[in-house]
Design a protein around this motif. Sequence first.
Motif, PDB file in Angstrom:
ATOM      1  N   LEU A   1       0.839  -0.921   0.032  1.00 51.40           N
ATOM      2  CA  LEU A   1       0.502  -0.055  -0.171  1.00 51.40           C
ATOM      3  C   LEU A   1       1.006   1.133  -0.123  1.00 51.40           C
ATOM      4  CD1 LEU A   1      -2.506  -1.042   2.171  1.00 51.40           C
ATOM      5  CD2 LEU A   1      -2.797  -1.034   0.062  1.00 51.40           C
ATOM      6  N   ASP A   2       2.248   1.364   0.223  1.00 47.64           N
ATOM      7  CA  ASP A   2       3.147   1.992   0.417  1.00 47.64           C
ATOM      8  C   ASP A   2       2.833   3.683  -0.889  1.00 47.64           C
ATOM      9  OD1 ASP A   2       5.155   3.805   1.280  1.00 47.64           O
ATOM     10  OD2 ASP A   2       6.760   2.663  -0.311  1.00 47.64           O
ATOM     11  N   LYS A   3       2.025   4.330  -0.993  1.00 43.98           N
ATOM     12  CA  LYS A   3       2.444   5.332  -1.718  1.00 43.98           C
ATOM     13  C   LYS A   3       0.665   5.460  -2.367  1.00 43.98           C
ATOM     14  CE  LYS A   3       7.005   7.256  -2.380  1.00 43.98           C
ATOM     15  NZ  LYS A   3       7.455   6.474  -1.320  1.00 43.98           N
ATOM     16  N   LYS A   4       0.494   4.485  -2.374  1.00 43.06           N
ATOM     17  CA  LYS A   4      -1.043   3.933  -2.909  1.00 43.06           C
ATOM     18  C   LYS A   4      -1.874   5.339  -2.125  1.00 43.06           C
ATOM     19  CE  LYS A   4      -0.590   1.070  -5.267  1.00 43.06           C
ATOM     20  NZ  LYS A   4       0.928   0.111  -5.905  1.00 43.06           N
TER      21      LYS A   4
ATOM     22  N   THR B   1      -4.700  11.046   9.872  1.00 41.10           N
ATOM     23  CA  THR B   1      -4.146  11.292   8.202  1.00 41.10           C
ATOM     24  C   THR B   1      -3.019  12.089   8.102  1.00 41.10           C
ATOM     25  OG1 THR B   1      -5.758  12.556   6.965  1.00 41.10           O
ATOM     26  CG2 THR B   1      -6.300  10.335   7.420  1.00 41.10           C
ATOM     27  N   GLY B   2      -3.022  13.094   8.645  1.00 37.74           N
ATOM     28  CA  GLY B   2      -2.418  14.816   9.248  1.00 37.74           C
ATOM     29  C   GLY B   2      -2.502  15.444   7.791  1.00 37.74           C
TER      30      GLY B   2
ATOM     31  N   LEU C   1      -3.930   2.379   7.303  1.00 42.00           N
ATOM     32  CA  LEU C   1      -3.455   2.532   5.879  1.00 42.00           C
ATOM     33  C   LEU C   1      -2.581   3.423   5.605  1.00 42.00           C
ATOM     34  CD1 LEU C   1      -7.378   3.639   4.011  1.00 42.00           C
ATOM     35  CD2 LEU C   1      -5.481   1.074   3.833  1.00 42.00           C
ATOM     36  N   LYS C   2      -2.768   4.530   6.518  1.00 46.19           N
ATOM     37  CA  LYS C   2      -1.304   5.342   6.959  1.00 46.19           C
ATOM     38  C   LYS C   2      -0.272   4.941   7.140  1.00 46.19           C
ATOM     39  CE  LYS C   2      -0.125   9.705   7.769  1.00 46.19           C
ATOM     40  NZ  LYS C   2      -0.232  10.478   6.834  1.00 46.19           N
ATOM     41  N   LYS C   3      -0.533   4.065   8.836  1.00 45.00           N
ATOM     42  CA  LYS C   3       0.718   2.723   8.625  1.00 45.00           C
ATOM     43  C   LYS C   3       1.714   2.423   7.909  1.00 45.00           C
ATOM     44  CE  LYS C   3      -0.234   3.012  13.603  1.00 45.00           C
ATOM     45  NZ  LYS C   3      -1.165   2.341  14.650  1.00 45.00           N
ATOM     46  N   ALA C   4       0.490   1.587   7.244  1.00 45.69           N
ATOM     47  CA  ALA C   4       1.192   0.981   5.673  1.00 45.69           C
ATOM     48  C   ALA C   4       1.514   1.510   4.931  1.00 45.69           C
ATOM     49  CB  ALA C   4      -0.075   0.088   5.217  1.00 45.69           C
ATOM     50  N   GLY C   5       1.398   2.987   4.277  1.00 44.76           N
ATOM     51  CA  GLY C   5       2.363   3.463   3.309  1.00 44.76           C
ATOM     52  C   GLY C   5       1.505   4.569   2.879  1.00 44.76           C
TER      53      GLY C   5
END
Length: 410
Positions: free
Chosen positions: A2-5, A55-56, A27-31
């Motif tokens: 999920l990185d950068k998705k 989410t930032g 999701l956020k932790k997964a990138g």
Amino acid sequence: MLDKKNILIGVTGGIAAYKVVEVASRLKKAGANVRVMMTRAATEFVSPRTFQEITGNAVFVEMFGDAAHFHVAHVALADFADLVLIAPATANFLAKAAHGIADDLLTTTILAFDKEILIAPSMNTKMYENPATQANLAILKARGVKILEPASGNLACGVVGKGRLPEPEEIFATIEKIFAPSTKALSGKKILVTAGGTVEAIDPVRYIGNRSSGRMGYEIAKSAVNAGAEVILISGKSELEPPNDLKFIKIESALQMREAVLKDFDSVDAVIMSAAVADYRVKNPAAQKIKKSADTLTLELVKNPDILKELGGLKNSQVLVGFAAETQNILEYANKKLVEKNLDFIVANDVTAEGAGFGVSTNIASIIWRGGNVENFPKMSKADLAEKIIERVASLLNNDKKFPAANVNQ
Ligand code: PMT
């Protein structure tokens, strides 16, 4: 995975909205880059600030209220996302999405979004089982929207039954699966499909054409995309919308089709030529419109190159599939083309039979394998025939010997 998705979460007004905070966090932790939009009703259950902190990113609620962030928010949000998750999805949201109603930011964004949508409905059991809700779900499913079925259990309304939002880990796992590398029959393979009829100019106004609608070839291209292939569709004349998720090249004449096919031939694993290519073209097309004067008009025609035959000569490891449009001695003539053009198999159709050949949505075909084995198919939709052709191409490319007909008498 999920990185950068880029994942856009739409939260609608249900008590289960609190669980989606955990989904966003995972999701956020997964990138992933996560953005959240909420309906006004959703903000009654969870504060936008909660999602913002997790989410930032700024959280969007109002259609016109967040202009400082985006010029046209619904389009920008739709463009941003690789996937949209709607969770929890209320019955009201399902009804609006099914019917294209766009009366707030969330529903408008969905209309502007053309990639993967995952919806996790959550509501009271009777609302979920209501025929209206079920009909709306059926509409969405038919459009390719993925639905994550609600779980059964104690609901906030005091009822025990179906309607619970699945746990955050299940929603997260479903998203991971969507982004997982494909293991489909043609994943990693590149397939070139030709479709439609070529057009040979007589003058700037008139041409010699044929009755091909492009249906057969477009269905083959779609089926190859569904099987995970990277697809190039080279199309002659056709009124059809180009299918999604493929490279689409529009050409007019047989010479243009030849040039386009040869350009990509070396890089593909298979070519399926369902296009109706003109065998002859006008030798000297007029530069200006031919005026009506004499009682007869003679056109001199010259032979077009046989594209498929040329590929048969060039072929190294590619699988080559041809079509044979015949009106008599179908199998005999088709078999001759199979051999002459050095094909792996040929799809023969009697274009004079009812429900077969040009224009219609069905076809009646026989597949003749190199070596002479024949498979005769009953009348079926072109989509179903396309699937059969793609299964056989995949079998040859994967060398899985699923179709013994391919291996006899070679
Ligand atoms: O488009 P639809 O309306 O759905 O109709 C489908 C169809 C009838 C067009 C399709 O099922 C079909 O039969 N396509 C092949 C039409 C054709 O040109 O057949 P053919 O028998 O003339 O040619 C034999 C093969 O050689 C074909 O794969 C053709 O693409 C190819 N060919 C033909 C001539 C040429 N100059 N170069 C070629 O590569």
